[in-house]
Design a protein around this motif. Structure first.
Motif, mmCIF file in Angstrom:
data_model
loop_
_atom_site.group_PDB
_atom_site.id
_atom_site.type_symbol
_atom_site.label_atom_id
_atom_site.label_comp_id
_atom_site.label_asym_id
_atom_site.label_seq_id
_atom_site.Cartn_x
_atom_site.Cartn_y
_atom_site.Cartn_z
ATOM 1 N N ARG A 167 -2.791 -14.266 11.587
ATOM 2 C CA ARG A 167 -2.622 -15.165 10.429
ATOM 3 C C ARG A 167 -2.636 -14.374 9.117
ATOM 4 O O ARG A 167 -1.866 -14.665 8.212
ATOM 5 N N CYS A 168 -3.473 -13.361 9.034
ATOM 6 C CA CYS A 168 -3.509 -12.517 7.826
ATOM 7 C C CYS A 168 -2.183 -11.780 7.629
ATOM 8 O O CYS A 168 -1.815 -11.447 6.511
ATOM 9 N N CYS A 169 -1.489 -11.512 8.732
ATOM 10 C CA CYS A 169 -0.200 -10.819 8.682
ATOM 11 C C CYS A 169 0.972 -11.801 8.584
ATOM 12 O O CYS A 169 2.124 -11.412 8.769
ATOM 13 N N ASN A 170 0.661 -13.070 8.330
ATOM 14 C CA ASN A 170 1.682 -14.122 8.242
ATOM 15 C C ASN A 170 2.476 -14.280 9.539
ATOM 16 O O ASN A 170 3.666 -14.577 9.519
ATOM 17 N N MET A 171 1.815 -14.058 10.651
ATOM 18 C CA MET A 171 2.431 -14.245 11.966
ATOM 19 C C MET A 171 1.840 -15.507 12.582
ATOM 20 O O MET A 171 1.279 -15.491 13.678
ATOM 21 N N ASN A 172 1.972 -16.594 11.852
ATOM 22 C CA ASN A 172 1.337 -17.852 12.240
ATOM 23 C C ASN A 172 1.883 -18.422 13.543
ATOM 24 O O ASN A 172 1.128 -18.986 14.330
ATOM 25 N N LEU A 173 3.158 -18.283 13.773
ATOM 26 C CA LEU A 173 3.751 -18.791 15.017
ATOM 27 C C LEU A 173 3.135 -18.078 16.226
ATOM 28 O O LEU A 173 2.747 -18.722 17.205
ATOM 29 N N VAL A 174 2.986 -16.774 16.128
ATOM 30 C CA VAL A 174 2.384 -15.999 17.216
ATOM 31 C C VAL A 174 0.917 -16.416 17.384
ATOM 32 O O VAL A 174 0.437 -16.585 18.510
ATOM 33 N N ALA A 175 0.226 -16.614 16.251
ATOM 34 C CA ALA A 175 -1.176 -17.053 16.314
ATOM 35 C C ALA A 175 -1.287 -18.397 17.027
ATOM 36 O O ALA A 175 -2.197 -18.615 17.845
#
Length: 180
Positions: A167-175
């Motif tokens: 989430r910190c890396c803006n990879m919300n879909l993966v999260a």
């Protein structure tokens, strides 16, 4: 010394010039005649094969096929012995339950994997070592980095840390996929 590199070196030293010529002939389709023209040793040929992922440390099928084609059963047995020793010396290399999120992450995170690992505070030196071991395989670089992170953190390695870092890396879909 890396056992996989030692295997390649050992095999290459035991091949004659004629056998190298035969191996180059067998690799024409996969590698191409033009690139093979400059190959002067079996070690160079193996290096190209690994670079193009024709065989890897984990999948030596193509190397076995090549050696079988030139009727070098002694070298095939050396490859099989390497594979068996690797299984015995690395029993913890088998994925466990805690590595299931790794598969999801590896399938969905591409070139930004270093950003993720930095967010997990994984040492840069270890990342460089992994990149050197798997120079042309981003997925393997990420997978091995996650495994090393897990070993490094021990019991403190939690899925929630992975989700937070994603989430910190803006990879919300993966999260979101990992949370499922």
């Amino acid at each position: 010394m890396d056992p996989f590199l030692a295997l390649q070196l050992s095999i290459s030293q035991r091949l004659s010039d004629g056998e190298l010529h035969q191996l180059k002939f067998l690799c024409q389709v996969e590698i191409g005649k033009r690139k093979l023209e400059s190959v002067q040793s079996a070690l160079e040929l193996f290096s190209i094969c690994v670079e193009q992922q024709l065989f890897t440390e984990y999948d030596l099928t193509f190397l076995e096929y090549l050696l079988e084609s030139i009727k070098r059963k002694d070298l095939i047995s050396q490859v099989k012995q390497f594979h068996e020793e690797r299984e015995v010396t690395n029993p913890d290399d088998e994925p466990d339950e805690r590595e299931k999120p790794f598969e999801v992450i590896c399938e969905n995170v591409g070139r930004d994997w270093r950003w993720l690992m930095r967010e997990l505070q994984f040492p840069e030196v270890r990342m460089e070592r992994i990149v050197a071991a798997h120079p042309l395989n981003l997925r393997e670089q990420l997978f091995q980095s996650l495994r090393e992170w897990q070993k490094w953190k021990g019991k403190d390695a939690k899925v929630t840390d992975l989700i937070r870092a994603l989430r910190c890396c803006n990879m919300n879909l993966v999260a979101d996929l990992v949370e499922r």
